[in-house]
Scaffold this motif. Structure first.
Motif, PDB file in Angstrom:
ATOM      1  N   LEU A   1       0.828  -1.209   0.000  1.00 53.45           N
ATOM      2  CA  LEU A   1       0.000   0.000   0.000  1.00 53.45           C
ATOM      3  C   LEU A   1       0.865   1.262   0.000  1.00 53.45           C
TER       4      LEU A   1
ATOM      5  N   GLY B   1       0.696   3.738  -3.015  1.00 52.27           N
ATOM      6  CA  GLY B   1       0.272   5.097  -2.675  1.00 52.27           C
ATOM      7  C   GLY B   1       1.314   6.123  -3.062  1.00 52.27           C
ATOM      8  N   ASN B   2       2.574   5.807  -2.787  1.00 53.60           N
ATOM      9  CA  ASN B   2       3.654   6.727  -3.143  1.00 53.60           C
ATOM     10  C   ASN B   2       3.736   6.905  -4.663  1.00 53.60           C
TER      11      ASN B   2
ATOM     12  N   VAL C   1       0.650   9.076  -5.848  1.00 52.18           N
ATOM     13  CA  VAL C   1       0.813  10.487  -5.478  1.00 52.18           C
ATOM     14  C   VAL C   1       1.899  11.136  -6.333  1.00 52.18           C
TER      15      VAL C   1
END
Length: 154
Positions: free
Chosen positions: A2, A6-7, A10
């Motif tokens: 995750l 997520g990184n 973004v």
């Protein structure tokens, strides 16, 4: 997973990245390998070169496991614990931080080294005891794997 996903999202959507998120990925990657090594040894899933050892009897294989554990696994674990613990203490006492902007403290990842190898050493001792017990006829061969991954060997 995750954190990595997520990184990446973004970074691609908002053109923002975080050194802390990148470092935590490396910390977690290190934790997986260092802390799972003992479990992998318990399940007899480490990679082996069975070219010669595979031709030996079960007793011969147990002797090779005992010798390998005593001559290689235990000394290497001891050395890495001995060198890893002072590194952890230095990082803890100094409050060592990553040199990258927004980076994380380093002591948690340094702690993984002695802890991971202490767990591996403890499991190595367990495997050593099981191999000796097998050679004495006290237990069935602990190196035999079950076909069912959810069942323990008989």
């Amino acid at each position: 997973m995750l954190i990595s996903a997520g990184n990446a999202v973004v970074r691609k959507l908002f053109n923002i990245s975080s050194n802390g998120l990148l470092e935590i990925q490396w910390y977690l990657f290190s934790a997986i390998f260092l802390l799972a090594a003992a479990y992998t040894l318990q399940k007899n899933e480490h990679i082996r070169i069975d070219l010669l050892v595979g031709k030996l009897s079960e007793r011969g294989q147990a002797v090779v496991d005992i010798v390998g554990t005593l001559l290689f696994l235990m000394p290497v674990c001891y050395l890495l614990i001995s060198f890893g613990w002072p590194m952890f203490l230095d990082a803890w006492n100094s409050g060592e931080m990553s040199s990258d902007a927004g980076g994380l403290v380093r002591w948690p990842v340094f702690l993984l080294i002695p802890v991971g190898f202490a767990l591996l050493m403890a499991q190595g001792l367990s495997e050593l005891i099981k191999r000796v017990a097998f050679l004495q006829g006290l237990i069935p061969n602990p190196a035999i794997k079950s076909n069912d991954p959810h069942k323990e060997p008989v």
